[in-house]
Motif scaffolding. Structure first.
Motif, PDB file in Angstrom:
ATOM      1  N   THR A  66       0.789  -1.158  -0.019  1.00 32.35           N
ATOM      2  CA  THR A  66      -0.082   0.627   0.111  1.00 32.35           C
ATOM      3  C   THR A  66       1.110   0.971   0.189  1.00 32.35           C
ATOM      4  O   THR A  66       2.081   1.332   0.773  1.00 32.35           O
ATOM      5  CB  THR A  66      -1.426   0.039   1.442  1.00 32.35           C
ATOM      6  OG1 THR A  66       0.148   0.437   2.264  1.00 32.35           O
ATOM      7  CG2 THR A  66      -1.786  -0.818   1.128  1.00 32.35           C
ATOM      8  N   GLU A  68      -0.097   4.890   1.177  1.00 31.21           N
ATOM      9  CA  GLU A  68      -0.492   6.259   1.525  1.00 31.21           C
ATOM     10  C   GLU A  68      -0.834   5.041   3.279  1.00 31.21           C
ATOM     11  O   GLU A  68      -0.531   3.716   3.922  1.00 31.21           O
ATOM     12  CB  GLU A  68      -1.653   6.544   1.859  1.00 31.21           C
ATOM     13  CG  GLU A  68      -2.148   7.129   0.502  1.00 31.21           C
ATOM     14  CD  GLU A  68      -3.526   7.187  -0.105  1.00 31.21           C
ATOM     15  OE1 GLU A  68      -4.073   8.572   0.453  1.00 31.21           O
ATOM     16  OE2 GLU A  68      -4.523   6.526   0.334  1.00 31.21           O
ATOM     17  N   LYS A  84      -8.253   5.584   1.177  1.00 29.44           N
ATOM     18  CA  LYS A  84      -8.320   4.355   0.835  1.00 29.44           C
ATOM     19  C   LYS A  84      -7.460   3.236   0.518  1.00 29.44           C
ATOM     20  O   LYS A  84      -7.538   2.342   0.776  1.00 29.44           O
ATOM     21  CB  LYS A  84      -9.173   4.080  -0.584  1.00 29.44           C
ATOM     22  CG  LYS A  84     -10.467   5.355  -0.565  1.00 29.44           C
ATOM     23  CD  LYS A  84     -11.562   4.304  -0.175  1.00 29.44           C
ATOM     24  CE  LYS A  84     -13.116   4.570  -0.183  1.00 29.44           C
ATOM     25  NZ  LYS A  84     -14.159   4.829   0.460  1.00 29.44           N
ATOM     26  N   ASP A  85      -5.982   3.841   0.477  1.00 29.08           N
ATOM     27  CA  ASP A  85      -5.190   2.928   0.422  1.00 29.08           C
ATOM     28  C   ASP A  85      -4.014   2.716   1.005  1.00 29.08           C
ATOM     29  O   ASP A  85      -2.595   2.788   1.019  1.00 29.08           O
ATOM     30  CB  ASP A  85      -4.133   3.464  -0.714  1.00 29.08           C
ATOM     31  CG  ASP A  85      -3.364   2.136  -1.341  1.00 29.08           C
ATOM     32  OD1 ASP A  85      -3.952   1.263  -1.773  1.00 29.08           O
ATOM     33  OD2 ASP A  85      -2.218   2.486  -1.815  1.00 29.08           O
ATOM     34  N   SER A  86      -4.836   3.475   2.674  1.00 24.22           N
ATOM     35  CA  SER A  86      -3.773   2.945   2.958  1.00 24.22           C
ATOM     36  C   SER A  86      -3.400   2.032   4.327  1.00 24.22           C
ATOM     37  O   SER A  86      -4.395   1.183   3.825  1.00 24.22           O
ATOM     38  CB  SER A  86      -4.564   4.222   4.243  1.00 24.22           C
ATOM     39  OG  SER A  86      -5.182   4.188   5.119  1.00 24.22           O
ATOM     40  N   VAL A  90      -6.675  -0.295   4.261  1.00 29.03           N
ATOM     41  CA  VAL A  90      -6.389  -1.413   3.281  1.00 29.03           C
ATOM     42  C   VAL A  90      -6.652  -3.112   4.319  1.00 29.03           C
ATOM     43  O   VAL A  90      -7.304  -3.940   4.253  1.00 29.03           O
ATOM     44  CB  VAL A  90      -5.907  -1.352   2.508  1.00 29.03           C
ATOM     45  CG1 VAL A  90      -5.062  -3.144   1.975  1.00 29.03           C
ATOM     46  CG2 VAL A  90      -5.418  -0.167   1.088  1.00 29.03           C
TER      47      VAL A  90
END
Lengths: 352, 352
Positions: A66, A68, A84-86, A90
């Motif tokens: 990921t 973030e 959303k991509d932390s 995730v």
């Protein structure tokens, strides 16, 4: 079994998360998935262990990439919605989708609680999920719930904390009929603020039918002597209590080690008794008691201490495997749905 | 100078009050008047010291005879109203009439607080008097206010606690600009419950003009490391904090002594390091820090710990003499009336 670990969460991440996972892996059966920036993690693996990939250390160690990270300063609801991509979001989504059995994070507490509730979801019948922490006590342990998830609570929340933590202790530690105390400033039932007075009455009235062994008000001064297994309280008071204990613990450790080093004589004299003193220091060190389980959500979520070091991550990972093995969350869900159905039946009987 | 001592108050009275007074008398200049049942006290004096009267031990030890005692189970307001000849009510009246300079009691806390407010009276300008307790901290001390007098508080009360305890520390311990922290569950100003959020804003706004050195929110985990001199909070939270610390302290002492006794080797090995360990145990023992001063009433009232032993009474009596010598209450009264006059002038200027 798969343990999902937020590799980027906590004051000492990712160094401490990586080292903790490596230390834990040969003591557990599960896979550990480190969720975070693959490039950074691999670089650290090279630096710490001279390996090109974490899987060279153990095939049960994996990375889920990921980009973030949710920072400590982020506003919880916004972070959960937008990052959303932390590693945290995730992790929650993987847990929800069944790609893992438990999620551990030492990151932003508020975001963790928001994410657990919004992304994983509450168990039916639970109004407020909360953090159940484990503290040291005389020849035993003490569960404190809520450790800080819900600043404002109602009596019904405290009753549910009592139910949840009782089921938790029964299923994970095999305590038959855990004694539940209400944290208060006196033992008499008229003592305390509005919340404690009302909660006392509700607990007194409802405990028996809910299988809770309520023993009345408990004061902090007696809390650690082994007479109580669970202390229920609102998240504000619980957090004040927890941090007071941590603070005194820090002070105790610092003062003790300095007392012993004060002069050469006591320094030399202390050497042979160091094992005893270390044993003592371990007993009162809250860090030996690992993460807090977030009870009331549909899957196991473990809040690791924000300042966790590699040793504490190692311990928390092993503990998380136990949580899954003991099916604490499944049993909690089952018990709650049972009680919910009973209540619905009862109200239907009353209405008909 | 005359110290009035409730001889019948506390779990270990009158044995511990008598022995504490006898131990203290040669270390102080004041007279000590033991208020309580003369017959019982004389009988104990005979038993403990083989003397016919307490004055044979020191001419500065006296008895003021009373028949009644306020018990722990008594309802505070009723006890103060109806038990006119109790050691506590008589003590308050003697203090009010100038027959003594300070009153010490380890009796019923609620009754003590009611009596102090009703019989001795509040300082003009103080909305809620409260208990300022002293706790151990790393190479220093920590004042906690309110320790438990006011279960429900408003922000203005916490502001006044900050003012009162600042003046107290300046005058009694010579701390120039005591650092005042607000007890909370996070350091950011948005953290906490309604009371802490509003109190933070009021403290931020008003501290400077009131001579209070407000340093922001303080968490328990940092409280004992020497970075703060005073912690203000409502009486419910303060009492939870205080008792959590006491509880962990008890647990620490018990575990440490057992760790060292665990086997013969560590027992023998521990002997030479005992002075260091004792020094440590003293440092973290809240009992070494004596009574709590009830700040905000017109005369000095000291709440001794309910389970005080002779050693703690000895310490509290010496401490009470210091309170009087340092004129803590006079200075508090003076400062408050000054600020009150300024506020009246300001509002008159605004209105005209």
């Amino acid at each position: 079994m798969v343990i999902l670990l937020d590799a980027m969460g906590g004051d000492n991440a990712p160094d401490a998360t990586i080292k903790g996972a490596v230390k834990a892996i040969n003591q557990i059966e599960s896979e550990v998935v480190l969720i975070g920036n693959e490039e950074i993690i691999n670089q650290k693996v090279k630096e710490f262990y001279g390996k090109n990939a974490i899987s060279e250390i153990s095939p049960r160690l994996k990375i889920h990439h990921t980009l973030e990270t949710i920072e400590m300063e982020d506003i919880p609801t916004q972070a959960i919605k937008h990052k959303k991509d932390s590693s945290m979001v995730v992790g929650f989504n993987m847990l929800k989708e069944g790609k893992g059995d438990v999620f551990i994070s030492a990151g932003n507490s508020g975001a963790l609680l928001t994410g657990a509730t919004l992304l994983v979801g509450r168990i039916k019948g639970v109004d407020r999920p909360a953090l159940a922490g484990i503290l040291p006590a005389y020849k035993s342990r003490l569960v404190l719930m809520d450790c800080g998830a819900n600043t404002n609570c109602k009596p019904i929340n405290l009753l549910q904390f009592a139910q949840m933590s009782s089921i938790y202790l029964q299923t994970t530690l095999g305590v038959k009929s855990p004694r539940v105390g209400l944290l208060n400033i006196g033992t008499e039932e008229t003592k305390g603020n509005e919340l404690t007075k009302e909660s006392y009455q509700l607990l007194k009235e409802k405990s028996k039918e809910l299988g809770v062994n309520f023993i009345g008000n408990v004061e902090g001064r007696e809390a650690f002597l082994g007479g109580v297994d669970i202390i229920v309280t609102d998240g504000f008071t619980g957090n004040i209590f927890l941090k007071a204990v941590e603070g005194l613990g820090k002070f105790v450790k610092r003062t003790l080690s300095e007392s012993l080093k004060k002069n050469l004589l006591s320094k030399l004299a202390a050497v042979p008794s160091l094992p005893a003193i270390n044993r003592f220091a371990k007993t009162v060190d809250y860090k030996e008691y690992g993460g807090a389980l977030f009870l009331g959500v549909k899957k196991p979520v473990v809040k690791a201490h924000g300042s966790s070091d590699e040793k504490l991550f190692e311990f928390t990972i092993k503990q998380a495997e136990q949580f899954v093995k003991n099916k604490a969350v499944e049993k909690l869900t089952e018990e709650f749905s049972k009680q919910r159905e009973q209540n619905i039946e009862e109200s239907e009987t009353t209405n008909s």
